[in-house]
Design a protein around this motif. Sequence first.
Motif, mmCIF file in Angstrom:
data_model
loop_
_atom_site.group_PDB
_atom_site.id
_atom_site.type_symbol
_atom_site.label_atom_id
_atom_site.label_comp_id
_atom_site.label_asym_id
_atom_site.label_seq_id
_atom_site.Cartn_x
_atom_site.Cartn_y
_atom_site.Cartn_z
ATOM 1 N N LYS A 18 -22.548 13.269 10.792
ATOM 2 C CA LYS A 18 -22.830 12.513 9.899
ATOM 3 C C LYS A 18 -21.828 12.900 8.646
ATOM 4 O O LYS A 18 -22.279 12.236 7.304
ATOM 5 N N VAL A 19 -21.757 13.863 8.288
ATOM 6 C CA VAL A 19 -20.682 14.621 6.865
ATOM 7 C C VAL A 19 -19.673 13.376 6.143
ATOM 8 O O VAL A 19 -19.781 13.812 5.566
ATOM 9 N N GLY A 20 -19.309 12.616 7.466
ATOM 10 C CA GLY A 20 -18.775 11.789 6.778
ATOM 11 C C GLY A 20 -17.225 11.810 7.568
ATOM 12 O O GLY A 20 -17.385 12.731 9.136
ATOM 13 N N GLN A 21 -16.856 10.451 7.916
ATOM 14 C CA GLN A 21 -15.363 10.654 8.158
ATOM 15 C C GLN A 21 -13.882 11.573 8.110
ATOM 16 O O GLN A 21 -13.667 11.723 7.184
ATOM 17 N N PRO A 22 -13.703 12.466 9.756
ATOM 18 C CA PRO A 22 -12.994 13.338 9.248
ATOM 19 C C PRO A 22 -11.308 12.747 9.169
ATOM 20 O O PRO A 22 -11.418 11.212 9.413
#
Length: 269
Positions: free
Chosen positions: A182-186
Amino acid sequence: MKIIVCIKQVPSTQKVAVDPTTGVLIRSGIDTKMNPYDLYAIDLALQIKKSTKAQLTAITMGPDSAKAVLKEAMALGCDDGVLISDRAFAGADVLATSYTLASVVSSIAKDVALVVCGKQTTDGDTAQVGAEMAAHLKMPFVGLVMGIHDVTTTSIGLTSDQGNQLVDLNVNYPAVISVSEKVGQPDLPSYFRLSQMDETKIKVVTLQDLDDHDPNHYGLSGSPTQVEKIFEPTHDNDHVLIHGSTKEAMDHFVEVMTSNHYFRGKDHG
Ligand SMILES: Cc1cc2nc3c(=O)[nH]c(=O)nc-3n(C[C@H](O)[C@H](O)[C@H](O)COP(=O)(O)OP(=O)(O)OC[C@H]3O[C@@H](n4cnc5c(N)ncnc54)[C@H](O)[C@@H]3O)c2cc1C
């Protein structure tokens, strides 16, 4: 300030054979890739590196071919890589894996501020390595980190996804964290950057490089769990449609449960 990010090379297919004797994956001859969850860990570690100017080292325990994921990590922005590779490390369970990684951190990066792990792997899938590393290193652990704030060179603010609630905490270094998707799109490494990566920035660490180099603490010898048997579940009789009145259905159900060897467990009669 030093940050370590732990990454693992995993099979890129679900069709992986298991050695029937040792119960470990037969990894030779199969395509591999970086554990997808570790891309999020690298992404978050790079954000922290940006604010703190920390040195970011990617580490992986695996065979020589695992250098490929270290090169990917460097193409994404890690400064260097460490391949932890020795026959003595083979066949490790979670306890031995986490002990080996922790041993490397404490032996070669004594002043590490933060160890960043992925949430889980797509092969072993236990999601325990990060927390166990923290226990070995006697560092606090925060799992399922999905955001950071107030990043300094002495502490970090973390938002952890606890399922039904989000928790904001401030943690002093040193610490171990695991990172949620859920930290974001790597980012993914570009072919161009990958092709520029060479292996000179990859250090190979063996048992002899560790402060604790007793082989009994690593690999199969250091693993309290041993795989007794690995087998494919059979699904020949797992769908039985039962019709009729409640009594008829119950009678049929009892008959199926008592007569069908699948439900009784094939191996136990
Ligand atoms: C067929 C099979 C049988 C198994 N049987 C057992 C068993 O009986 N007992 C047992 O304890 N384990 C068992 N395992 C688990 C296996 O030993 C694990 O692959 C290993 O311990 C690492 O745990 P994990 O992959 O579950 O990592 P996870 O805990 O899911 O990974 C979390 C994070 O830790 C880091 N990490 C994990 N592994 C590495 C690595 N090698 N290098 C660098 N970073 C890493 C990564 O950041 C990763 O995202 C089995 C695995 C298989 C495939």
